[in-house]
Design an enzyme around this catalytic site. Structure first.
Site, PDB file in Angstrom:
ATOM      1  CG  HIS A  82      50.015  36.366  50.191  1.00  0.00           C
ATOM      2  ND1 HIS A  82      48.767  35.802  50.020  1.00  0.00           N
ATOM      3  CD2 HIS A  82      50.450  36.704  48.953  1.00  0.00           C
ATOM      4  CE1 HIS A  82      48.468  35.816  48.731  1.00  0.00           C
ATOM      5  NE2 HIS A  82      49.469  36.355  48.066  1.00  0.00           N
ATOM      6  CG  ASP A 161      40.415  41.191  45.542  1.00  0.00           C
ATOM      7  OD1 ASP A 161      41.170  41.792  44.754  1.00  0.00           O
ATOM      8  OD2 ASP A 161      40.521  39.979  45.781  1.00  0.00           O
ATOM      9  NE  ARG A 168      43.751  42.333  38.546  1.00  0.00           N
ATOM     10  CZ  ARG A 168      44.360  41.848  39.633  1.00  0.00           C
ATOM     11  NH1 ARG A 168      43.740  41.807  40.795  1.00  0.00           N
ATOM     12  NH2 ARG A 168      45.589  41.404  39.560  1.00  0.00           N
ATOM     13  CB  SER A 183      44.284  42.028  44.492  1.00  0.00           C
ATOM     14  OG  SER A 183      43.769  40.758  44.701  1.00  0.00           O
TER      15      SER A 183
HETATM   16  N1  URA Z   1      46.440  36.824  44.201  1.00  0.00           N
HETATM   17  C1  URA Z   1      45.477  37.704  44.580  1.00  0.00           C
HETATM   18  O1  URA Z   1      44.852  37.549  45.615  1.00  0.00           O
HETATM   19  N2  URA Z   1      45.245  38.771  43.783  1.00  0.00           N
HETATM   20  C2  URA Z   1      45.914  38.982  42.642  1.00  0.00           C
HETATM   21  O2  URA Z   1      45.655  39.959  41.992  1.00  0.00           O
HETATM   22  C3  URA Z   1      46.890  38.055  42.239  1.00  0.00           C
HETATM   23  C4  URA Z   1      47.144  36.980  43.054  1.00  0.00           C
END
Ligand code: URA
Length: 446
Positions: A82, A161, A168, A183
């Protein structure tokens, strides 16, 4: 549970006890707590952070809000990668088939572009026919058969999420280390992985512009993994200039295919090889990092990675001709405009966020969640910090839908790229390696 009391406790810097926080999150998940109370709580977290127990409760609540991919007792180790996001970051398109060609199973759920940073979903969507919306059981079976599947995030995984992120996004609470870490890690853990390699970007085009924040984010995500039997290793990499030369979706696919042929820009190759080596070690497919690096270099140079990519494109419904003739298969913008240097000098600095924003303005990213992406547009940069230029030397080629937007992009690029006499001070491409046991500085040889 009194939502007001939970919010007040967090606002005042206290730790919310496990059962209370859990009830608060469950109430939101089941529609029994309004958005305004969750928004207030998120803002309190932004200021006060979360302790280890609170973080644990949040991660579990997000994971348990949806399905998990279950690989059961299937042999092999599932390892993902990631990136925290940047400009020109096409590493996943190269790394996923490369790692699969070397025996790692790679279940990769990729994201859309976020703000000025590009997303792998948008890049792969430039390949005609490529499907990113595979059902979860097809995703799982493909990982077991082919060693790799690349799909977009699905609402079945971690729906909580999605709802938290949407709040957010409109309440200025995205850039909080515990909220970002929970997240990202919850989505990854729900996709059935045994290990994860993180590419934590830092510099003027990263979400974590300061190195100390990048290291803190890495440590937080490693801690979440360690609690759940998931080995996580992070490399901190430079995002004070775009990665590679191409910025924009189809252009980045072309560059990724060059890399899969053993060609392409050295910086993207270096980051890809370093991250793949970490994946190989986590998967027990290489005894150590050096052996992992050598294996990755060999599979890029001898066509094994390219072959796995070809099969990936075919299996996911994409036009496989993209591999041998990307220029004829991928969409191309009608306008190409070369930007020449206004004066002689050296490239001293690149405002990477501004370059990403200029690409978004061309149509390569979204300003609003439902904007359509134009896969054809973007930049082919010809310079990096330190490049010497004579007046008129090419700085970039802009690919645009029309001349008017191309002219605006040219002005934005000129502002974003500083040419002068000062000495450039680019960050090391890979500066740190972070593991459960601590942080190592990575030498310039890596
Ligand atoms: N990428 C995500 O998946 N979540 C976040 O909060 C920020 C970047």
């Amino acid at each position: 549970m009194m939502p007001y009391a939970v919010i007040r406790q967090k606002r005042d810097g206290g730790a919310v006890p496990r059962p209370l926080l859990d009830s608060f999150l469950q109430a939101f998940h089941h529609g029994d707590l309004p958005d305004y109370q969750m928004a207030a709580f998120l803002m309190a977290v932004w200021f006060r952070g979360l302790d280890a127990t609170e973080l644990d409760v949040l991660v579990d609540a997000i994971i348990d809000s949806g399905s998990r991919v279950d690989f059961g007792a299937e042999p092999g180790r599932r390892i993902d990668k990631h990136s925290t996001g940047g400009v020109g970051d096409k590493v996943s398109i190269v790394l996923a088939p490369l790692a699969a060609a070397l025996g790692v199973q790679v279940p990769m759920m990729t994201g859309r572009g976020l703000g000025h940073s590009g997303g792998t979903v948008d890049k792969l969507s430039a390949i005609p026919g490529f499907r990113l919306d595979l059902p979860l059981d097809t995703f799982r079976d493909q990982v077991l058969d082919l060693g790799v599947a690349m799909i977009s995030q699905t609402p079945e995984i971690t729906p909580l999420d999605g709802r938290l992120y949407a709040l957010r996004d409109v309440t200025a609470t995205v850039d909080s280390i515990p909220l970002i870490a929970s997240s990202i890690m919850s989505k990854k853990l729900a996709s059935g992985i045994d290990g994860l390699v993180l590419d934590v970007k830092t510099g003027n085009g990263a979400f974590m512009t300061a190195e100390a924040d990048a290291l803190e984010l890495a440590r937080t995500m490693i801690g979440i993994g360690a609690q759940r039997d998931c080995d996580v290793v992070a490399l901190v990499t430079a995002m004070d200039r775009p990665l590679g030369r191409a910025v924009g979706n189809a252009l980045e696919v072309v560059e990724a295919i060059d890399l899969l042929r053993g060609e392409g820009p050295a910086d993207v190759r270096e980051v890809t090889v370093a991250l793949t080596a970490e994946m190989l070690v986590l998967a027990a497919a290489a005894p150590d990092i050096e052996a992992g690096r050598a294996a990755a270099e060999a599979a890029l140079d001898d066509g094994r990675a390219l072959d796995r990519f070809r099969r990936l494109v075919e299996v996911q419904g994409g036009d496989p001709r993209v591999v041998d003739s990307p220029a004829d298969t991928l969409p191309r913008a009608p306008v190409q405009r070369t930007v020449g240097a206004a004066a002689a000098g050296r490239v001293v600095a690149m405002d990477t966020r501004a370059i990403g924003e200029a690409a978004v303005a061309l149509g390569a990213g979204r300003r609003h969640t439902d904007d359509l992406i134009d896969p054809r547009v973007g930049f082919e940069l010809q310079v990096e910090p330190g490049t010497r230029l004579e007046r008129g030397d090419p700085v970039a080629v802009i690919h645009a839908a029309d001349h008017e937007v191309a002219a605006r992009a040219e002005a934005a690029l000129r502002d974003a790229i500083t040419v002068g006499d000062d000495t450039p001070r680019p960050r090391p491409l890979i500066s740190h390696r972070v593991t459960r046991t601590g942080v190592e500085e990575v030498g310039p040889g890596r």
